[in-house]
Design a protein around this motif. Structure first.
Motif, PDB file in Angstrom:
ATOM      1  N   TRP G  55       0.849  -1.188   0.000  1.00  0.00           N
ATOM      2  CA  TRP G  55       0.000   0.000   0.000  1.00  0.00           C
ATOM      3  C   TRP G  55       0.881   1.234   0.000  1.00  0.00           C
ATOM      4  CZ3 TRP G  55      -1.404   3.476   4.296  1.00  0.00           C
ATOM      5  CH2 TRP G  55      -2.496   4.299   4.001  1.00  0.00           C
ATOM      6  N   ASP G  56       0.548   2.194  -0.791  1.00  0.00           N
ATOM      7  CA  ASP G  56       1.309   3.440  -0.837  1.00  0.00           C
ATOM      8  C   ASP G  56       0.477   4.538  -0.189  1.00  0.00           C
ATOM      9  OD1 ASP G  56       2.981   5.566  -1.503  1.00  0.00           O
ATOM     10  OD2 ASP G  56       1.964   5.842  -3.435  1.00  0.00           O
ATOM     11  N   GLU G  57       0.978   5.065   0.921  1.00  0.00           N
ATOM     12  CA  GLU G  57       0.189   6.011   1.712  1.00  0.00           C
ATOM     13  C   GLU G  57      -0.173   7.257   0.910  1.00  0.00           C
ATOM     14  OE1 GLU G  57       1.977   6.935   5.416  1.00  0.00           O
ATOM     15  OE2 GLU G  57       0.147   7.901   6.184  1.00  0.00           O
ATOM     16  N   VAL G  58       0.750   7.706   0.072  1.00  0.00           N
ATOM     17  CA  VAL G  58       0.503   8.944  -0.670  1.00  0.00           C
ATOM     18  C   VAL G  58      -0.630   8.774  -1.707  1.00  0.00           C
ATOM     19  CG1 VAL G  58       1.497  10.583  -2.319  1.00  0.00           C
ATOM     20  CG2 VAL G  58       2.782   9.903  -0.295  1.00  0.00           C
ATOM     21  N   SER G  59      -0.466   7.784  -2.551  1.00  0.00           N
ATOM     22  CA  SER G  59      -1.442   7.604  -3.634  1.00  0.00           C
ATOM     23  C   SER G  59      -2.650   6.793  -3.188  1.00  0.00           C
ATOM     24  CB  SER G  59      -0.788   6.880  -4.805  1.00  0.00           C
ATOM     25  OG  SER G  59      -0.428   5.577  -4.387  1.00  0.00           O
TER      26      SER G  59
END
Ligand SMILES: Nc1ncnc2c1ncn2[C@@H]1O[C@H](COP(=O)(O)O)[C@@H](O)[C@H]1O
Ligand SMILES: Nc1ncnc2c1ncn2[C@@H]1O[C@H](COP(=O)(O)O)[C@@H](O)[C@H]1O
Ligand SMILES: Nc1ncnc2c1ncn2[C@@H]1O[C@H](COP(=O)(O)O)[C@@H](O)[C@H]1O
Ligand SMILES: Nc1ncnc2c1ncn2[C@@H]1O[C@H](COP(=O)(O)O)[C@@H](O)[C@H]1O
Ligand SMILES: [Mg+2]
Ligand SMILES: [Mg+2]
Ligand SMILES: [Mg+2]
Ligand SMILES: [Mg+2]
Ligand SMILES: [Mg+2]
Ligand SMILES: [Mg+2]
Ligand SMILES: [Mg+2]
Ligand SMILES: [Mg+2]
Lengths: 220, 220, 220, 220, 220, 220, 220, 220
Positions: G55-59
């Motif tokens: 999981w990418d927190e930004v996107s």
């Protein structure tokens, strides 16, 4: 299958020669035609080609109707004010063209609620109501509070200033807290007549719009 | 005259104790009640007072239904996507509560038009269709182009950005060039169900919503 | 010149300690204070400092009223639905605080026009009417069509979807074709009460709001 | 009961022959008529039928006034700029037609606040003020901050660009933080005059608009 | 070239650790930093890393200012109400951080025009004015009518209902008929301060914002 | 470098003599010119100066094209109704002028989805699709659900009432849940043709619009 | 035919257990899944079931990607500011998941046009550009003026006040006078990536999205 | 005190005879007059009365200027396209009439950013910039990113479709993330020129607009 009555032409913006051709082609095939939003100029050109063409200045309906269509059931078309009559007449005449009996009840807007209340008997036995109103557009909600059949609300662009071209009446109708209202586009008398005819036929025991036509054709 | 089934409560914004009292008063009189937009907290309080209360998390419908109501006719409730199901279920359950048979056809939006086309038989024999869609809201127009009964369009607030809280779907539906569409407020499943029930009863030979009730009561 | 009753505080967004100080300063000078849109938390803090403070949960009015003010004339405050009552109560209580007699007539919206019509006597002798309604907001126009005094229309943000936070009711009221309507901001019960008090005083033979106060003070 | 003065006709959009007929019918019954938004063409046709008809090019008011009506009380009509005068004159002339004394104070907008401040005596003794302004529409709030009687704000469509047809002035007036303002539709001079007359009569001890008429009739 | 004072950080939406790093990097290089719209939580984290950091709860400005900057010229920052003070303080503190002298004049809105008029001397000698107002937003036009220097109007989102998040004040300001007004985005105190500083420097004989800095650095 | 085909002139609002001069200058240099939104009057003046000029009444495209340009690849331009054809023809003719092969598929809107479905073979091998539709604008989403190449959606201002000058179709297209849609401005056939040509060239192995031109020039 | 990579899930609003099931079903069938707008809570639940989930927190992209997909061609994703990066990353990661090479060029907005101009080489050889910008949204037009391939503009909701939730950037992009821009919904990184992948494949000689997949599968 | 140059007349909507009178009265007193938005018909009537009157068809400025006014300082007026020139010329000519030197830089919009960049020297020494642009309106932000003096942004109504009469350019300018921009109403060249003159005078060491006049008068 010949269907005939479904031929409704939206005249606005159509080049006159093109429109005349449409009317000629259809009537040549024995199909009755009703045009909405026809200008006087369009009328005169069509009339020259097809002398039976009749035009109603108020509703701007341009008709070539040769078949003597039996009308069934009954709907009510009512308006808030007299300025809403052009839209109401478009609705009423399209509904009649589609074979629906129509009771007109004009200028019964909420500013004079007593006129509406003293005419409630007009609604008895109607399968649905088309309520046409501009400015505040409150008529639809008031009528829906008084009758038990579907009310098809037609907002009109009548008014000025903060009516924003019919937006005020449209929002009023969409937000009505009365039960049994649905809404069509601003000034869309045609669209309301179409749905009212569908409902009226269902109430008269017919099933659908096109089947109904087919069956009727067979009867002739 | 007892009418009963007309008791639909709009729960949103009502204080919980006040809501419980409404449910108690009505059920004490033997009246069935359906509440829309009920929260879990409201449900739990009502449940404590009236154990028969049932709540559907998706549609947020909170029901106390003791009479075994006969359902008549048939309508279709369809949605564009799965995110529209809560609004569709509000519509479907209210229509059923009012005594209408309902066929559900969910997630048949225009992005995958084939799913809709391969399910056209579901519309056969329906007296009208409730089409629920957010985002672009094109479902209603596509369905209306395929069926001949009234389509009641319910725009939903599903989407983001330029959907402007449901405005995009609302405008799409109001501007549809397909015949036979009318529209209700954004997310107003209840309102669509009310009108659909009116039309369904007319199609079943009943006249009006309240008369119908009276007649049915006599049958018991 | 002591004027007192003009002290209305808009509590929303004010820091609690700051608000307590305002109430303390004014009451210390013997001035009665009414605050609008006060939260429970603000109430509790003020109450601790000034035990006479009373708060109404519905209208969110927070009052410290020690003088026993004589009320004159009469106005009517009516609402379309029960969800409009908070705004109506803000209006009613502010008007009373300003020395106006108020008749309340709630939940008489156009969806059930008969409730309104059977209560017309309530309007007799009133110098003006405050009509509070959300959703379609049609109440103001209907009332103005039935009475001959000014109707101050208060649109509310009650509703959902295409009510756009009160815009629908606001536009309805601005576009009303009934005579004698003026409109205030969405949910602005306070503003309506202020103008209604001005009109009521004029009708009672007083000239202006502040002169009136001065004269009355002398009477004591 | 003869009421007479209530006959105000909205001429815009009415077919000229139809309008002439309305004027003829009413004047034949001895009823005075005032029409708003009458075009020069409409005027000339009415004039031909009724030589006493007078038309004011600025306000577009078309009047046939035979009775010599006594005027009572007093209101002020003020404008922000000269471009607002047509709307202001519609208001002023309607109010006068309804029997109200009117003081005009034009072009005192906030861009030149000193002109307004040096004319404050004009407001003394007025029962209410009609403030007409376009563009930013700030006049209403400034006046309401200076007087203690109701200010009826009339936004106008004067301006360009981000005035959005009067929306800017309308929003300014609805959001004014000055006490004592209510608002009517954009360019609605007539509506403001109606309410101002109601307030003026209340202030003059008369009760209502129509009763007032009745009483006056008896006096003759 | 070291410029320093141009370091203004928009804190809203920045992750706290990221923000702390920005402050650390800059201050380590001897650059003063001002952040706008900083939350208390952001403040506490920055404070822990840089003990000299100061935060103003009202304006939400978070500053690390070590250089003792000479302030030149003078501007006025005024507001309509007290609720507009947070935006005004953002403007005032940014302008001061950029080396501009600031006179504050709060709560002089048009509802009480006399407070403004009795403080006109505050405007004498100012190179420009920042006028901050919500709701109707009329302050900017009134001020521009009274002074001869540029007025930078800052609409705020203060208000409710038909203020539509600041739209009402924005439109008022854009449509002002007073001479000498330009407008920035809703609640954009920072942007107004930047332009005011540019104008102030021009008036003080400096040419541009960045050149000015360079020259000043040399003086030290 | 001579580029030629990039000369597209936006004729609307240009003074006729000025426009004639532009056409003369360019054709004198041997550059082909295409003008969009040219009026008949502009055409007649250009024609007098340059006899080879041709004008298409429907699309209002005014062309002087002397080079015999080879067309490559293929795109589809489709419309919802016949009223959208002017915009579609602007797109089609601009794309052809830029050297793209175009297949036209008009009047296949969602109200009659079967016409679209029975013409799916027209889309085979196309590098992209331009979908032009007004009113509800649902065509773009339906097409994008059926094809796998980019669909460039062009909303048109066709319709009335709540179409708000093309806003309804624009929002529909922006909110489409079908994959592969991007949108251009209302009525912007030109803009869609430009992007479609870029994509078509990429698909044909050319790299960019201007390089392509350069290379082609060399080939001659 | 297995297609796999087309599995993109819109996580927002989906119940966590329901989402976990979707991921489980697909990965069990060996299909790679990418979810957009996934919350941390959703991520943790999916992670528990499928340890490979990242999981990418930004996107907020939540991916289970087991196949080692070959990437082809190249596109550029650029942003105006750093606050636009979440939307840009959604676009970039979706495009990569679909097998497209991506060059990122962030924070090159028009306020600092020099940063953009000194990075023009990044655009060389790209088949198209995704330009992501909020607030004024001018980046897309500037880029389109500098490159010759299609620019897909993504307006973001970044900003405040008169950005009206992304409307300002959306309108900027739709109205750009630069050639070669098309626009998607506000914050719709996914939609831009889909179209960019379609164009990139066409430029790489592949025909369509789904055919491409099929061919590639065969290669393995 | 004679001030003269402040006589700027807004001609639009003024009756021709009325306008002639204004020009006659002022010129008779030796006051120079500039009118904005004058029609050819108005020009011809004024010309007949005052032969020195000159009219510029593009900007629609109608001037009677007898004094030979010294121009000071310098500002730049730039436009995005040629269609914006009428508004730009209104700005430029008003500024010159007020005694400001003006450099014109037209058609340097962001679609062709290179034209702007290769003309940066034009901005050197200017006290401020007026940036005029329609459609996307991005010019103002780009210019503000390149210069260090105030940029006064003038959105124009140039464009079609989703430009919504200038709204798109207006929102772009209000939301610009570049420093140093303020905005005036759509098409308001006059307003921009007024503020630019104020700033230019401050930069030239003059204090205020009217004082400046007074001082200059003394010099004669
Ligand atoms: N006034 C109207 N408003 C909306 N739709 C209309 C109207 N009149 C006709 N129509 C519809 O337009 C169709 C004909 O369009 P056309 O083929 O352009 O003449 C009819 O079949 C109707 O569906
Ligand atoms: N979801 C809904 N949306 C709109 N109206 C509703 C909804 N649910 C119930 N209603 C209406 O609200 C009425 C009950 O309102 P109340 O008396 O406030 O509970 C019902 O009779 C319906 O007319
Ligand atoms: N609910 C309300 N809505 C609008 N204005 C209000 C309201 N309540 C009070 N006010 C006004 O706000 C003023 C007090 O504002 P403040 O000084 O901020 O407390 C009062 O004098 C009223 O003019
Ligand atoms: N119908 C159109 N809509 C939008 N832009 C257009 C249109 N036709 C031409 N253009 C653009 O306008 C430019 C020419 O504008 P102009 O120099 O004013 O003639 C062309 O290069 C195109 O970029
Ligand atoms: Mg009903
Ligand atoms: Mg149908
Ligand atoms: Mg009345
Ligand atoms: Mg007052
Ligand atoms: Mg000034
Ligand atoms: Mg597709
Ligand atoms: Mg380009
Ligand atoms: Mg700058």
């Amino acid at each position: 299958v010949r269907q005939g009555f479904e031929e409704v032409v939206y005249c606005q913006g159509k080049a006159t020669p093109h429109l005349v051709k449409i009317y000629q082609t259809l009537t040549a095939e024995g199909i009755d035609v009703l045009g909405t939003r026809a200008s006087r100029e369009q009328y005169e050109a069509v009339k020259e080609a097809i002398p039976e063409a009749v035009w109603d200045e108020v509703s701007r309906v341009l008709k070539v109707e040769k078949r003597d269509r039996k009308r069934i059931g009954r709907i009510v078309v009512c308006t808030g004010g007299t300025a809403d009559v052009p839209v109401a007449e478009e609705a009423a005449q399209v509904a009649e063209f589609f074979g629906t009996k129509v009771t007109r009840l004009y200028d019964v807007g909420v500013a004079g609620i007593h006129r509406l209340l003293s005419n409630m008997k007009a609604f008895q036995g109607a399968s649905c109501v088309i309520a046409v109103a501009g400015m505040e557009g409150a008529l639809a909600g008031v009528v829906a509070g008084l009758v038990d059949v579907p009310v098809i609300a037609v907002p009109t662009s009548v008014g000025y200033g903060a009516n924003f071209g019919g937006l005020s009446a449209l929002l009023t109708m969409l937000n009505s807290c009365a039960n049994g209202i649905t809404t069509v586009n601003i000034d869309n008398g045609y669209g309301a007549a179409y749905v009212a005819t569908q409902i009226n036929r269902l109430a008269c025991g017919g099933r659908h719009l096109s089947e109904e036509v087919v069956e009727e054709e067979k009867d002739e």
